[in-house]
Design a protein around this motif. Structure first.
Motif, PDB file in Angstrom:
ATOM      1  N   ARG A 286       0.808   7.187 -11.624  1.00 15.27           N
ATOM      2  CA  ARG A 286       2.149   7.725 -11.787  1.00 15.27           C
ATOM      3  C   ARG A 286       2.140   9.250 -11.915  1.00 15.27           C
ATOM      4  O   ARG A 286       2.870   9.963 -11.208  1.00 15.27           O
ATOM      5  CB  ARG A 286       2.805   7.103 -13.019  1.00 15.27           C
ATOM      6  CG  ARG A 286       4.191   7.624 -13.353  1.00 15.27           C
ATOM      7  CD  ARG A 286       5.225   7.110 -12.396  1.00 15.27           C
ATOM      8  NE  ARG A 286       5.279   5.646 -12.430  1.00 15.27           N
ATOM      9  CZ  ARG A 286       6.032   4.925 -11.592  1.00 15.27           C
ATOM     10  NH1 ARG A 286       6.768   5.523 -10.677  1.00 15.27           N
ATOM     11  NH2 ARG A 286       6.042   3.603 -11.668  1.00 15.27           N
ATOM     12  N   GLY A 287       1.321   9.785 -12.804  1.00 12.71           N
ATOM     13  CA  GLY A 287       1.288  11.230 -12.996  1.00 12.71           C
ATOM     14  C   GLY A 287       0.805  11.974 -11.757  1.00 12.71           C
ATOM     15  O   GLY A 287       1.305  13.065 -11.429  1.00 12.71           O
ATOM     16  N   HIS A 288      -0.168  11.420 -11.055  1.00 13.31           N
ATOM     17  CA  HIS A 288      -0.669  12.058  -9.841  1.00 13.31           C
ATOM     18  C   HIS A 288       0.413  12.110  -8.764  1.00 13.31           C
ATOM     19  O   HIS A 288       0.532  13.103  -8.034  1.00 13.31           O
ATOM     20  CB  HIS A 288      -1.888  11.295  -9.314  1.00 13.31           C
ATOM     21  CG  HIS A 288      -3.027  11.244 -10.292  1.00 13.31           C
ATOM     22  ND1 HIS A 288      -3.929  12.281 -10.438  1.00 13.31           N
ATOM     23  CD2 HIS A 288      -3.416  10.284 -11.180  1.00 13.31           C
ATOM     24  CE1 HIS A 288      -4.825  11.957 -11.349  1.00 13.31           C
ATOM     25  NE2 HIS A 288      -4.532  10.749 -11.819  1.00 13.31           N
ATOM     26  N   LEU A 289       1.224  11.050  -8.651  1.00 12.56           N
ATOM     27  CA  LEU A 289       2.294  11.044  -7.662  1.00 12.56           C
ATOM     28  C   LEU A 289       3.339  12.112  -7.972  1.00 12.56           C
ATOM     29  O   LEU A 289       3.868  12.755  -7.057  1.00 12.56           O
ATOM     30  CB  LEU A 289       2.955   9.665  -7.619  1.00 12.56           C
ATOM     31  CG  LEU A 289       2.112   8.525  -7.047  1.00 12.56           C
ATOM     32  CD1 LEU A 289       2.828   7.195  -7.230  1.00 12.56           C
ATOM     33  CD2 LEU A 289       1.810   8.754  -5.574  1.00 12.56           C
ATOM     34  N   GLU A 290       3.638  12.309  -9.240  1.00 14.65           N
ATOM     35  CA  GLU A 290       4.595  13.355  -9.607  1.00 14.65           C
ATOM     36  C   GLU A 290       4.083  14.733  -9.216  1.00 14.65           C
ATOM     37  O   GLU A 290       4.853  15.592  -8.759  1.00 14.65           O
ATOM     38  CB  GLU A 290       4.862  13.301 -11.121  1.00 14.65           C
ATOM     39  CG  GLU A 290       5.552  12.032 -11.599  1.00 14.65           C
ATOM     40  CD  GLU A 290       6.998  11.938 -11.129  1.00 14.65           C
ATOM     41  OE1 GLU A 290       7.543  12.982 -10.684  1.00 14.65           O
ATOM     42  OE2 GLU A 290       7.562  10.836 -11.195  1.00 14.65           O
ATOM     43  N   ARG A 291       2.782  14.949  -9.371  1.00 14.01           N
ATOM     44  CA  ARG A 291       2.221  16.252  -9.003  1.00 14.01           C
ATOM     45  C   ARG A 291       2.079  16.425  -7.489  1.00 14.01           C
ATOM     46  O   ARG A 291       1.956  17.557  -7.009  1.00 14.01           O
ATOM     47  CB  ARG A 291       0.864  16.434  -9.686  1.00 14.01           C
ATOM     48  CG  ARG A 291       0.964  16.605 -11.199  1.00 14.01           C
ATOM     49  CD  ARG A 291      -0.363  16.978 -11.819  1.00 14.01           C
ATOM     50  NE  ARG A 291      -1.272  15.849 -11.868  1.00 14.01           N
ATOM     51  CZ  ARG A 291      -1.324  14.959 -12.870  1.00 14.01           C
ATOM     52  NH1 ARG A 291      -0.473  15.069 -13.883  1.00 14.01           N
ATOM     53  NH2 ARG A 291      -2.179  13.959 -12.858  1.00 14.01           N
ATOM     54  N   LEU A 292       2.091  15.307  -6.756  1.00 14.44           N
ATOM     55  CA  LEU A 292       1.996  15.380  -5.296  1.00 14.44           C
ATOM     56  C   LEU A 292       3.372  15.321  -4.634  1.00 14.44           C
ATOM     57  O   LEU A 292       3.469  15.159  -3.411  1.00 14.44           O
ATOM     58  CB  LEU A 292       1.151  14.209  -4.770  1.00 14.44           C
ATOM     59  CG  LEU A 292      -0.344  14.258  -5.075  1.00 14.44           C
ATOM     60  CD1 LEU A 292      -1.001  12.944  -4.689  1.00 14.44           C
ATOM     61  CD2 LEU A 292      -0.998  15.407  -4.323  1.00 14.44           C
ATOM     62  N   ARG A 293       4.419  15.475  -5.406  1.00 11.00           N
ATOM     63  CA  ARG A 293       5.775  15.282  -4.909  1.00 11.00           C
ATOM     64  C   ARG A 293       6.108  16.212  -3.747  1.00 11.00           C
ATOM     65  O   ARG A 293       6.724  15.795  -2.753  1.00 11.00           O
ATOM     66  CB  ARG A 293       6.752  15.504  -6.061  1.00 11.00           C
ATOM     67  CG  ARG A 293       8.198  15.205  -5.742  1.00 11.00           C
ATOM     68  CD  ARG A 293       9.054  15.317  -6.988  1.00 11.00           C
ATOM     69  NE  ARG A 293      10.448  15.078  -6.699  1.00 11.00           N
ATOM     70  CZ  ARG A 293      11.281  15.999  -6.240  1.00 11.00           C
ATOM     71  NH1 ARG A 293      10.834  17.257  -6.053  1.00 11.00           N
ATOM     72  NH2 ARG A 293      12.542  15.701  -5.986  1.00 11.00           N
ATOM     73  N   ASP A 294       5.727  17.465  -3.817  1.00  5.68           N
ATOM     74  CA  ASP A 294       6.045  18.420  -2.748  1.00  5.68           C
ATOM     75  C   ASP A 294       5.361  18.041  -1.448  1.00  5.68           C
ATOM     76  O   ASP A 294       5.979  18.079  -0.368  1.00  5.68           O
ATOM     77  CB  ASP A 294       5.636  19.832  -3.170  1.00  5.68           C
ATOM     78  CG  ASP A 294       6.466  20.353  -4.337  1.00  5.68           C
ATOM     79  OD1 ASP A 294       7.561  19.793  -4.574  1.00  5.68           O
ATOM     80  OD2 ASP A 294       6.019  21.303  -5.002  1.00  5.68           O
ATOM     81  N   GLU A 295       4.087  17.682  -1.529  1.00  6.73           N
ATOM     82  CA  GLU A 295       3.366  17.305  -0.311  1.00  6.73           C
ATOM     83  C   GLU A 295       3.964  16.039   0.313  1.00  6.73           C
ATOM     84  O   GLU A 295       4.095  15.933   1.535  1.00  6.73           O
ATOM     85  CB  GLU A 295       1.887  17.076  -0.626  1.00  6.73           C
ATOM     86  CG  GLU A 295       1.082  18.341  -0.882  1.00  6.73           C
ATOM     87  CD  GLU A 295       1.301  18.900  -2.275  1.00  6.73           C
ATOM     88  OE1 GLU A 295       2.017  18.233  -3.070  1.00  6.73           O
ATOM     89  OE2 GLU A 295       0.776  19.987  -2.573  1.00  6.73           O
ATOM     90  N   ILE A 296       4.346  15.086  -0.533  1.00  6.72           N
ATOM     91  CA  ILE A 296       4.935  13.850  -0.012  1.00  6.72           C
ATOM     92  C   ILE A 296       6.264  14.142   0.668  1.00  6.72           C
ATOM     93  O   ILE A 296       6.579  13.587   1.732  1.00  6.72           O
ATOM     94  CB  ILE A 296       5.111  12.826  -1.148  1.00  6.72           C
ATOM     95  CG1 ILE A 296       3.744  12.398  -1.699  1.00  6.72           C
ATOM     96  CG2 ILE A 296       5.888  11.604  -0.660  1.00  6.72           C
ATOM     97  CD1 ILE A 296       3.834  11.499  -2.921  1.00  6.72           C
ATOM     98  N   GLY A 297       7.068  15.025   0.083  1.00  6.53           N
ATOM     99  CA  GLY A 297       8.353  15.370   0.681  1.00  6.53           C
ATOM    100  C   GLY A 297       8.202  16.005   2.052  1.00  6.53           C
ATOM    101  O   GLY A 297       8.957  15.696   2.983  1.00  6.53           O
ATOM    102  N   VAL A 298       7.232  16.891   2.210  1.00  5.41           N
ATOM    103  CA  VAL A 298       7.002  17.522   3.513  1.00  5.41           C
ATOM    104  C   VAL A 298       6.564  16.485   4.546  1.00  5.41           C
ATOM    105  O   VAL A 298       7.012  16.482   5.700  1.00  5.41           O
ATOM    106  CB  VAL A 298       5.946  18.636   3.373  1.00  5.41           C
ATOM    107  CG1 VAL A 298       5.545  19.174   4.743  1.00  5.41           C
ATOM    108  CG2 VAL A 298       6.477  19.771   2.504  1.00  5.41           C
ATOM    109  N   VAL A 299       5.706  15.589   4.125  1.00  3.40           N
ATOM    110  CA  VAL A 299       5.164  14.584   5.046  1.00  3.40           C
ATOM    111  C   VAL A 299       6.251  13.602   5.498  1.00  3.40           C
ATOM    112  O   VAL A 299       6.321  13.238   6.675  1.00  3.40           O
ATOM    113  CB  VAL A 299       3.995  13.841   4.369  1.00  3.40           C
ATOM    114  CG1 VAL A 299       3.683  12.544   5.096  1.00  3.40           C
ATOM    115  CG2 VAL A 299       2.764  14.730   4.340  1.00  3.40           C
ATOM    116  N   LEU A 300       7.125  13.162   4.583  1.00  3.59           N
ATOM    117  CA  LEU A 300       8.152  12.182   4.929  1.00  3.59           C
ATOM    118  C   LEU A 300       9.096  12.696   6.006  1.00  3.59           C
ATOM    119  O   LEU A 300       9.675  11.912   6.759  1.00  3.59           O
ATOM    120  CB  LEU A 300       8.951  11.795   3.687  1.00  3.59           C
ATOM    121  CG  LEU A 300       8.224  10.916   2.662  1.00  3.59           C
ATOM    122  CD1 LEU A 300       9.096  10.703   1.428  1.00  3.59           C
ATOM    123  CD2 LEU A 300       7.845   9.569   3.265  1.00  3.59           C
ATOM    124  N   GLY A 301       9.254  13.996   6.093  1.00  2.00           N
ATOM    125  CA  GLY A 301      10.123  14.571   7.119  1.00  2.00           C
ATOM    126  C   GLY A 301       9.458  14.736   8.463  1.00  2.00           C
ATOM    127  O   GLY A 301      10.106  15.208   9.414  1.00  2.00           O
TER     128      GLY A 301
END
Length: 551
Positions: A286-301
């Protein structure tokens, strides 16, 4: 100019004698991230191809050339034009391969399995040579062979090659190796091989996985190694070593935070999918996903439909309910779905819809796009499998409950009801009768099974509707559930890929075959019936005249 020609000639003379050794050295240098001159590789492969046409290359040199083409397939794609000559020549000389050449050739076939399917013709003889030379393999070559075997497992299955004994022998030889001396890449490849090898004895399997996990903890991981380990941990779930494999997850997640920004979009989407399998509800990540939020947002687009659906499925399995990220994913789906053809979209639309329903995320444009593509004349609904239909029907209860979407819900329900009303055909078996004639006979086992098991006391007129509602409830687990086999016949319970009409039922085929066999059965019956009466008192027998020979 003269000196340049002289140097070129001298280089070719060296290639005549050592082309295989040079190519193998350059391939190993590329894997060790050492600088390699691509023009040298190209010139060497072209020279090897010319020598192979003349029959001047030995089996080991051909194997090294094949490995070089596989190693530099992305940097020098033009080298693949030489695969035909190299593979054909190697096929004739593969019985001369030694341990290192066999390992190199298998690895090359595994790497080029999609680009060059013709290389699969080498697999039977390569497996034979691997069995012969297995005791001579070095540790590095053993890991390479296990990696190739795991990668090519579906091809071996198609060729009906039983790799379990050979895989057990190679894995057992690894139990005598000190894992502390192995390089990180070798450990990662070996762990990946174990994750896809399910035929090892439990005690050996547990010992090898435990040793690998102990050595991989704390190692510095590259981008590809991080992705490979996450995938391997996911594949080891529901096995006897899943608890041991999960001990590696915290260190891999720490590495993921470091290398996520350097990952390809498809790799990060694969990591989300793997985490969904390995760590449901994100109890560890859970905590790791919160810290990776920006990278995930860029990838989803940036993702295409397949990877987008996998990433969303992972977020739903992880219960990672970030409305902003889900909005980016929904916008990407709306923009991209118009470019995806119906058969391809049908494979992924249920997974995306189920993820949004699981996370209770509502997006108006997504609903409108969903309604548009699921219209019968758009053909997407035609290619949906039963488990995908179940997931869509369940998701519509949450995302599209009003009368505004009644037509879409009715279309999905009608497709499920068609499966419910379908009657599965029993198998057809051949039977030799007393006259030596083979006829088709209906093989009945038990009863015609219902689409979904329901209460047998349900009134007959309500059974189909009860099955429909129960099928919708099955969609709560998503569209990627394993196929459930029927208890009596062993057929898949939901995965039905063909419609059954009157001309495809067993009775139609049985009648057709029966009509074809009647003319052939008449002479056999005459011969059988006259066998006891055809002999005369003198002991001499006369041939029986068939009806067709009578004018």
């Amino acid at each position: 100019e003269v000196s340049a020609k002289a140097s070129e000639v001298s280089m070719l003379r060296v290639e005549d004698k050592q082309v295989g050794q040079e190519l193998r050295y350059l391939s190993l240098a590329k894997q060790e991230a050492l600088p390699v001159v691509r023009e040298d590789v190209r010139a060497l492969v072209e020279r090897a191809s010319e020598e192979a046409q003349c029959g001047a290359l030995q089996a080991e040199d051909l194997s090294s050339t094949l490995r070089a083409i596989a190693t530099f397939k992305n940097e020098l794609p033009a080298l693949k034009t030489h695969l035909g000559v190299i593979s054909d020549t190697l096929l004739g000389r593969a019985l001369d391969l030694q341990a290192s050449g066999t390992s190199d050739a298998l690895w090359a076939v595994a790497e080029l399995r999609d680009e060059a399917p013709m290389l699969q013709a080498l697999l039977p003889v390569l497996v034979y040579r691997l069995a012969k030379t297995a005791p001579e393999l070095t540790t590095e070559e053993t890991i390479s062979s296990l990696f190739s075997t795991a990668t090519l497992r579906s091809k071996y299955r198609e060729l009906k090659l039983n790799m379990a004994p050979l895989t057990a022998f190679l894995a057992n030889s690894m139990s005598k190796v000190s894992f502390e001396d192995l390089k990180t890449q070798e450990l990662v490849d070996f762990f990946y091989s174990l994750s896809l090898t399910r035929t090892l004895p439990d005690d050996l399997f547990e010992a090898l996985v435990a040793s690998s996990v102990d050595q991989l903890k704390g190692r510095e991981l590259s981008t590809h190694n991080t992705y490979s380990l996450l995938y391997s941990i996911a594949m080891l779930q529901e096995t006897c070593v899943h608890d041991t494999a999960l001990e590696l997850l915290p260190s891999v997640l720490m590495s993921l935070e470091v290398v996520a920004e350097d990952m390809m979009p498809e790799q990060l989407a694969g990591c989300l999918w793997a985490l969904g399998w390995a760590d449901p509800n994100a109890t560890v990540s859970r905590g790791h996903l919160e810290r990776l939020r920006d990278e995930i947002g860029v990838v989803l687009g940036e993702l295409k439909m397949k990877d987008l659906s996998h990433a969303l499925w992972g977020m739903a399995a992880l219960d990672f309910n970030d409305k902003e990220l889900l909005g980016i994913a929904a916008d990407r789906f709306v923009a991209w779905q118009m470019k995806v053809k119906a058969p391809i979209l049908a494979k992924h639309i249920a997974r995306v819809t189920w993820a949004f329903a699981k996370l209770d995320f509502h997006h108006k444009l997504f609903k409108l796009a969903l309604e548009e593509r699921l219209q019968p004349h758009k053909y997407v609904i035609r290619f949906l499998e039963p488990d995908q239909l179940h997931a869509l029907a369940w998701s519509f209860r949450i995302l599209m409950p009003g009368s505004r979407w009644q037509k879409t819900r009715d279309d999905i329900d009608a497709k499920i009801m068609a499966y419910v009303k379908m009657r599965y055909r029993h198998g057809i078996g051949r039977k030799v009768d007393e006259y030596g004639d083979e006829r088709l006979h209906k093989v009945t086992v038990g009863r015609i099974e219902p689409y979904v098991e329901i209460d047998p006391e349900t009134p007959k007129e309500l059974r189909n509707q009860v099955m429909l509602e129960k099928a919708k409830d099955l969609g709560a687990v998503g569209p990627d559930v394993p196929n459930v086999r029927r208890k009596i016949s062993g057929r898949p319970k939901w995965s039905v890929t063909q419609w059954v009409d009157a001309k495809k039922r067993f009775l139609y085929y049985a009648q057709q075959d029966q009509q074809k066999m009647l003319p052939a059965a008449s002479p056999k019956q005459l011969e059988a019936s006259s066998a006891s009466t055809g002999k005369l008192s003198g002991g001499q027998s006369y041939p029986i005249v068939s009806p067709q020979s009578v004018p």
